[in-house]
Design an enzyme around this catalytic site. Structure first.
Site, short mmCIF file in Angstrom:
data_model
loop_
_atom_site.label_atom_id
_atom_site.label_comp_id
_atom_site.label_asym_id
_atom_site.label_seq_id
_atom_site.Cartn_x
_atom_site.Cartn_y
_atom_site.Cartn_z
N CYS A 106 -1.21 17.71 -4.37
CA CYS A 106 -0.73 18.33 -5.60
C CYS A 106 -1.60 19.54 -5.96
O CYS A 106 -1.08 20.61 -6.28
CB CYS A 106 -0.74 17.31 -6.73
N CYS A 204 -0.24 9.53 -10.53
CA CYS A 204 0.61 9.75 -11.72
C CYS A 204 2.01 9.19 -11.54
O CYS A 204 2.63 8.72 -12.50
CB CYS A 204 0.66 11.22 -12.09
#
Length: 367
Positions: A106, A204
């Protein structure tokens, strides 16, 4: 216009990014806050809990901090890019018998590029995050990451993928502080509840920490497709059956659902035959590994036999090693055995506190 320049700050609503934004604001930067929505967990079938950058309350916390201090705040929806780059890679890696690190993916491919693109659109000079690391420029002109001074919070390991153009524009205001100091700053800025806020360590998009459940929900019929493979020992002897190779990781001891009278660990995963190899703790030791997809930071390449302290996981203290050019990557030879080398994880090379570079572990060599 601020004399220090305009900075776009990634704000998750947590203590670190909020304090980073407020620090820069009070130092005289013209701050613009931005919160990135990467994942909608409530629609994934995993439950209602959301964390970090996916939590509506966190969005509101970030916005309120910006409003209270008089700087603008935006929400940026990057779920499509995130899904294509990070989540698809996460699934593909487990199906390849590897152990991915989605936070690094990410940072490397999504967050920083998305930030820089919006920073340019908003005419910002810099981008900033609440990571615990430091950016320096070497005498050779190259930018590199240095460890944050708080060893318990240092995040240099997850920043190895940042390229030169990104680091040249990045500010990391927390790198020179300890977490206790950041909590005190949050209190001093008028956010006593934020100062006490618990930290989240989950992925997440897997906030229940059940990556196996996530894979099952993501791929219809996966459990049935991979059930019934064999556990074997290093001689090839069948020890029993497992639930499917994607549901195991190198170094795993618990959750094998089979007893041997002594601790046994996952030492190798062979997806082609749906086989999981088990062994004793010493069987996790490795002397060499191959690392590819290298991003060099402090130097523009490896010198033959370069010495480095190589970390193979986030909390790893590192093992002294020599680096050698190898095809499209690096051969790492450890001075001492490294335990639990897992393909798919990141290897990060350090010179003291400085990150030389990093890459993705492809395979390890057995003793």
């Amino acid at each position: 216009m601020s004399r220090k320049g305009k900075v776009l700050v990634a704000m998750s609503g947590g203590i670190d990014s909020t304090v980073a934004a407020l620090m820069l604001h009070h130092e005289g930067y013209e701050v613009v806050g931005i919160t990135m929505k990467t994942w909608d967990y409530s629609s994934s079938g995993g439950g209602k809990k959301e964390t970090g950058c996916c939590n509506l309350d966190s969005f509101n916390d970030a916005r309120m901090a910006a409003v209270h201090h008089g700087f603008p705040h935006f929400v940026l929806d990057i779920r499509e890019e995130f899904g294509e780059s990070v989540i698809d890679n996460f699934v593909d890696e487990y199906l390849a018998g590897r152990t991915p690190n989605p936070c690094i993916m990410c940072n490397t491919h999504i967050k920083w590029r998305a930030l820089l693109k919006r920073a340019d659109a908003l005419e910002c000079d810099f981008i900033a995050t609440g990571h615990y690391g430091q950016i320096h420029q070497h005498d050779n002109g190259r930018y590199f990451i240095r460890k944050g001074i708080d060893d318990t919070k240092d995040q240099s390991y997850v920043l190895w993928g940042l390229q030169q153009d990104l680091m040249a524009r990045t500010l990391l205001p927390l790198g020179g502080y300890r977490k206790t100091e950041i909590r005190q700053m949050a209190h001093d800025f008028g956010y006593p509840e934020l100062a006490k806020k618990a930290e989240s360590y989950e992925i997440c998009f897997v906030p229940d920490n059940d990556y196996r459940g996530f894979l099952k929900r993501r791929i219809d019929g996966l459990e049935e497709q991979v059930a019934g493979g064999n556990f074997i020992d290093k001689s090839g002897k069948v020890l029993g059956q497992h639930k499917g190779y994607p549901f195991y990781t190198i170094g795993q001891r618990k959750g094998l659902d089979i007893t041997f009278g002594k601790p046994m660990y996952v030492t190798n995963i062979i997806p082609e035959t749906n086989t999981v190899m088990l062994g004793e703790e010493e069987d996790l030791n490795r002397q060499e590994m191959i690392v590819s997809k290298i991003n060099w930071l402090k130097y523009d390449g490896v010198t033959e036999g370069m010495e480095a302290n190589t970390r193979i996981r986030y909390k790893d203290r590192g093992t002294v090693s020599n680096l050698y050019a190898h095809e499209n990557g690096v051969l790492v030879r450890f001075y001492e055995d490294a335990k639990g080398v897992a393909p798919g994880q990141s290897a990060v090379f350090y010179e003291g506190d400085d990150v030389i570079g990093g890459g993705i572990i492809q395979r390890s060599h057995l003793l």
